[in-house]
Enzyme design. Sequence first.
Site, PDB file in Angstrom:
ATOM      1  N   LYS A 178       7.336  -1.322   6.558  1.00 45.33           N
ATOM      2  CA  LYS A 178       7.787  -0.596   5.319  1.00 45.33           C
ATOM      3  C   LYS A 178       9.034   0.159   4.661  1.00 45.33           C
ATOM      4  O   LYS A 178      10.026  -0.733   5.049  1.00 45.33           O
ATOM      5  CB  LYS A 178       7.777   0.874   6.579  1.00 45.33           C
ATOM      6  CG  LYS A 178       8.167   1.687   7.543  1.00 45.33           C
ATOM      7  CD  LYS A 178       8.026   2.265   8.615  1.00 45.33           C
ATOM      8  CE  LYS A 178       8.996   2.404   9.876  1.00 45.33           C
ATOM      9  NZ  LYS A 178       8.322   3.305  10.317  1.00 45.33           N
TER      10      LYS A 178
ATOM     11  N   ARG B  45       4.483  -3.314  17.046  1.00 44.26           N
ATOM     12  CA  ARG B  45       5.330  -3.555  15.731  1.00 44.26           C
ATOM     13  C   ARG B  45       5.554  -4.973  15.232  1.00 44.26           C
ATOM     14  O   ARG B  45       6.573  -5.271  15.092  1.00 44.26           O
ATOM     15  CB  ARG B  45       6.464  -2.188  15.803  1.00 44.26           C
ATOM     16  CG  ARG B  45       6.602  -1.853  14.863  1.00 44.26           C
ATOM     17  CD  ARG B  45       8.417  -0.638  15.104  1.00 44.26           C
ATOM     18  NE  ARG B  45       7.788  -0.152  16.406  1.00 44.26           N
ATOM     19  CZ  ARG B  45       7.675   1.644  15.315  1.00 44.26           C
ATOM     20  NH1 ARG B  45       7.131   1.247  14.051  1.00 44.26           N
ATOM     21  NH2 ARG B  45       6.906   2.749  15.722  1.00 44.26           N
TER      22      ARG B  45
ATOM     23  N   LYS C  73       2.374   4.464   1.455  1.00 41.36           N
ATOM     24  CA  LYS C  73       2.616   5.295   2.114  1.00 41.36           C
ATOM     25  C   LYS C  73       2.157   6.255   2.792  1.00 41.36           C
ATOM     26  O   LYS C  73       3.602   7.101   1.634  1.00 41.36           O
ATOM     27  CB  LYS C  73       4.013   4.568   2.643  1.00 41.36           C
ATOM     28  CG  LYS C  73       4.125   5.092   4.520  1.00 41.36           C
ATOM     29  CD  LYS C  73       5.931   4.366   5.214  1.00 41.36           C
ATOM     30  CE  LYS C  73       5.101   4.851   6.620  1.00 41.36           C
ATOM     31  NZ  LYS C  73       5.295   6.317   7.793  1.00 41.36           N
TER      32      LYS C  73
ATOM     33  N   ARG D 278      -2.085   9.652  10.930  1.00 39.72           N
ATOM     34  CA  ARG D 278      -2.445   8.702  11.380  1.00 39.72           C
ATOM     35  C   ARG D 278      -3.961   9.023  12.200  1.00 39.72           C
ATOM     36  O   ARG D 278      -3.808   9.745  12.935  1.00 39.72           O
ATOM     37  CB  ARG D 278      -1.884   7.867  12.035  1.00 39.72           C
ATOM     38  CG  ARG D 278      -2.597   6.029  12.106  1.00 39.72           C
ATOM     39  CD  ARG D 278      -2.007   4.740  12.492  1.00 39.72           C
ATOM     40  NE  ARG D 278      -2.510   3.636  12.322  1.00 39.72           N
ATOM     41  CZ  ARG D 278      -2.153   2.752  12.518  1.00 39.72           C
ATOM     42  NH1 ARG D 278      -0.699   3.138  12.267  1.00 39.72           N
ATOM     43  NH2 ARG D 278      -2.550   1.414  12.380  1.00 39.72           N
TER      44      ARG D 278
ATOM     45  N   GLU E 204       0.971  -1.033   0.060  1.00 35.15           N
ATOM     46  CA  GLU E 204      -0.009   0.127   0.209  1.00 35.15           C
ATOM     47  C   GLU E 204       0.788   1.292   0.183  1.00 35.15           C
ATOM     48  O   GLU E 204       1.773   1.145   0.710  1.00 35.15           O
ATOM     49  CB  GLU E 204      -0.918  -0.088   1.283  1.00 35.15           C
ATOM     50  CG  GLU E 204      -2.134  -1.109   1.260  1.00 35.15           C
ATOM     51  CD  GLU E 204      -2.386  -1.591   2.461  1.00 35.15           C
ATOM     52  OE1 GLU E 204      -2.298   0.471   3.057  1.00 35.15           O
ATOM     53  OE2 GLU E 204      -3.920  -1.575   2.738  1.00 35.15           O
TER      54      GLU E 204
ATOM     55  N   GLU F 146      -5.175   7.483   6.705  1.00 35.31           N
ATOM     56  CA  GLU F 146      -4.190   8.840   7.021  1.00 35.31           C
ATOM     57  C   GLU F 146      -4.657   9.742   6.570  1.00 35.31           C
ATOM     58  O   GLU F 146      -5.128   9.677   4.824  1.00 35.31           O
ATOM     59  CB  GLU F 146      -2.620   7.879   6.396  1.00 35.31           C
ATOM     60  CG  GLU F 146      -1.786   8.514   6.592  1.00 35.31           C
ATOM     61  CD  GLU F 146      -0.757   8.798   7.467  1.00 35.31           C
ATOM     62  OE1 GLU F 146      -1.031   7.732   8.528  1.00 35.31           O
ATOM     63  OE2 GLU F 146       0.114   9.106   7.905  1.00 35.31           O
TER      64      GLU F 146
HETATM   65  N1  LIG Z   1      -1.507   2.595   3.677  1.00 34.50           N
HETATM   66  C1  LIG Z   1      -1.266   2.282   4.818  1.00 34.50           C
HETATM   67  N2  LIG Z   1      -1.314   1.551   6.227  1.00 34.50           N
HETATM   68  C2  LIG Z   1      -0.474   2.014   6.806  1.00 34.50           C
HETATM   69  N3  LIG Z   1       0.012   2.983   7.502  1.00 34.50           N
HETATM   70  C3  LIG Z   1      -0.072   4.013   6.736  1.00 34.50           C
HETATM   71  C4  LIG Z   1      -0.553   3.378   5.321  1.00 34.50           C
HETATM   72  N4  LIG Z   1       0.124   5.194   4.827  1.00 34.50           N
HETATM   73  C5  LIG Z   1       0.312   5.793   5.681  1.00 34.50           C
HETATM   74  N5  LIG Z   1       0.704   5.061   7.002  1.00 34.50           N
HETATM   75  C6  LIG Z   1       1.226   6.001   8.266  1.00 34.50           C
HETATM   76  O1  LIG Z   1       2.218   4.978   8.480  1.00 34.50           O
HETATM   77  C7  LIG Z   1       2.559   4.335   9.803  1.00 34.50           C
HETATM   78  C8  LIG Z   1       3.923   3.080   9.730  1.00 34.50           C
HETATM   79  O2  LIG Z   1       4.771   3.435  10.052  1.00 34.50           O
HETATM   80  P1  LIG Z   1       4.946   2.959  11.729  1.00 34.50           P
HETATM   81  O3  LIG Z   1       4.115   1.782  12.050  1.00 34.50           O
HETATM   82  O4  LIG Z   1       6.839   2.762  11.785  1.00 34.50           O
HETATM   83  O5  LIG Z   1       4.759   4.170  12.257  1.00 34.50           O
HETATM   84  P2  LIG Z   1       5.430   5.177  12.588  1.00 34.50           P
HETATM   85  O6  LIG Z   1       6.166   5.355  13.805  1.00 34.50           O
HETATM   86  O7  LIG Z   1       4.897   6.504  12.669  1.00 34.50           O
HETATM   87  O8  LIG Z   1       6.300   5.583  11.631  1.00 34.50           O
HETATM   88  P3  LIG Z   1       6.497   6.990  10.535  1.00 34.50           P
HETATM   89  O9  LIG Z   1       7.647   8.188  11.377  1.00 34.50           O
HETATM   90  O10 LIG Z   1       7.141   6.035   9.734  1.00 34.50           O
HETATM   91  O11 LIG Z   1       5.007   7.475  10.330  1.00 34.50           O
HETATM   92  C9  LIG Z   1       1.012   5.041  10.112  1.00 34.50           C
HETATM   93  O12 LIG Z   1       1.257   4.638  11.365  1.00 34.50           O
HETATM   94  C10 LIG Z   1       0.461   5.732   9.568  1.00 34.50           C
HETATM   95  O13 LIG Z   1       0.435   6.743  10.392  1.00 34.50           O
END
Ligand SMILES: Nc1ncnc2c1ncn2[C@@H]1O[C@H](COP(=O)(O)OP(=O)(O)OP(=O)(O)O)[C@@H](O)[C@H]1O
Length: 585
Positions: free
Chosen positions: A424, A418, A250, A255, A248, A301
């Site tokens: 990712k 996690r 990103k 979020r 998907e 998002e």
């Molecule tokens: N299609 C998607 N599916 C899931 N998460 C997504 C998507 N698109 C964007 N995101 C964002 O990416 C994040 C997934 O990365 P991670 O779980 O590492 O969160 P994070 O620690 O906030 O990381 P980052 O700072 O890289 O966004 C989610 O928290 C969400 O905010």
Amino acid sequence: MRYETVAEAYRDLEQATGRLAMIDRIAGLIEQTPVELLPAVVLLCQGKIAPDFAGVDIGLAERLAARAVGTAAGVTQDRALAGARETGDLGLAAERLLGERDLVDTPGLQVSVVFDTLHEIAAAAGAGSQGRKLELLVALLGRATPLEARYLVRTVTGNLRLGIGTATILDGLAQVYAGGRKARPVLERAFNICSDLGLVAATVAEGGPEAVQQIRVRAGNPVRPMLAQRLSSPAEVLAKLGGSCAAEYKYDGIRVQAHRTADGTLELYTRGLERMAWQFPDLVQMLDAALRPAEVILEGEVVAFDPASGDLRPFQEVMYRRRTHGIAEAAAQVPVSLFCFDLLYADGEDLTHLDYPQRRQRLTAAVETSGPLRLATAEVVTDVAGLDALFEQAVADGCEGLVCKSIAPTAGYQAGARGWTWVKLKRDYRTELTDTLDLAVVGALYGRGRRAGMYGALLLAAYDPDNDVFQAVSKCGTGFSDADLAGLPGRLAPLIRDERPARVDSGRDADVWFEPGLVIEVVAAELTPSPHYTAARGKLPDEDAGLALRFPRFTGRWRDDKTPEDATTTDELLQLYQAARRATA
Ligand SMILES: Nc1ncnc2c1ncn2[C@@H]1O[C@H](COP(=O)(O)OP(=O)(O)OP(=O)(O)O)[C@@H](O)[C@H]1O
């Protein structure tokens, strides 16, 4: 139960030097607490009177609290404020001033009275509310013992800072009510699903771990978000996810977890489970019209976009919507789009146990997409070339990269975890660590030269969730603008501690220590073993070395959306280090 009992535990917890001692002390307090008061007591231990998502804020201004202290102690507000300046803490000042009264007049407080009154203080709103809050607090302080006053004042001003994380409280609960700390995962899972420590505490105290296992996802209780691991190349991602995955886009935004409850209310929660519907009325309206199930939990998002071209706009622009106070104007200036990517609950049905293809199908059926409300672009890929191509397309379309999701039948939605179900893929960090890290600020070093008189560098730490400790990984003094530097003391003042906090594990000394509370984003050239840092110590070939960042730099992003427990974990650092070693081997 007397509030003094809780206050004594606070005092001991403040002085505890190690995590085990903290767990034991918390367990002691839990044992002393009647079951019906347990939810209140565990919340109070975190300086709260309701779970974060409830949006209840005691938040009393220091000046108002000082007035209450003055009135209760029979001195002026200025005298109370002077005391706060002297001791650096209005709580200590209150303890001293009230200690000068005749003790016969201070019978002490009951926990139930404190809890209920704090709720009344929080609820007072509108005309005359400041006076009402003051009156309520004066009445409490008037009956409080000096030690109780210390912690009451810290609680109402949001400065309790005991440094106990949820994990430590769950350990304490497991120790007392679930047959030992080995039962923490059961409690943790329940907490991840309902985000309500009070509910978990009451349930385990009444029905043991079996009852806790029955806690279910329900609309209105935000679910702690599932998070992604990271890998450096499409080939590694595919290998890890069993040869195929749903990739998907990103999106680089905020979020959001949307909940519509049976009464028709639609609330939006941040990643940190704070309410944010009030900041996005346009989004609420859009979702309310488009969601088919009556009761629902959906994740997506929120991204700023340009309505003329349809292009996605950078993260900073959607953050503007969260910072600004003119909500309606901001909504007009920065329109947003929501890319939905998961459905956790619909009309009484918990969907978190379903696999990705089924959840995606339910998501598609649950949302009537149109205009700025869309589903995240997703494609099932089975080879490296396909993943590479989609990655390039995602970046070209203004996204950060991809989130690759397992399509295995066993891969449900893992609340608060996690895991390797989501991976990712951002940029390639084979040669350089170009992915960012979110680290907790645990200390500071005074500056020299041009930075004399201010903080010159920060000591940063990663989080080890198994042990609930923060392990130092770097000093960082680069990347801060003059304005950033000038703002640091203000941001960090409430977190200052006289000594290294019990949850901070650092080989390096600092001029000033902080309770972990502020999270910042940094980039670095690479990770290297170092005897001076403790991150992942004991897990490297050299048993005495920890991981350290080389050439760390602040990116300018304050991760105010993250709690310190959301910081990059020591295991993630270890994986990044190992991936980089494999790539150069
Ligand atoms: N299609 C998607 N599916 C899931 N998460 C997504 C998507 N698109 C964007 N995101 C964002 O990416 C994040 C997934 O990365 P991670 O779980 O590492 O969160 P994070 O620690 O906030 O990381 P980052 O700072 O890289 O966004 C989610 O928290 C969400 O905010």
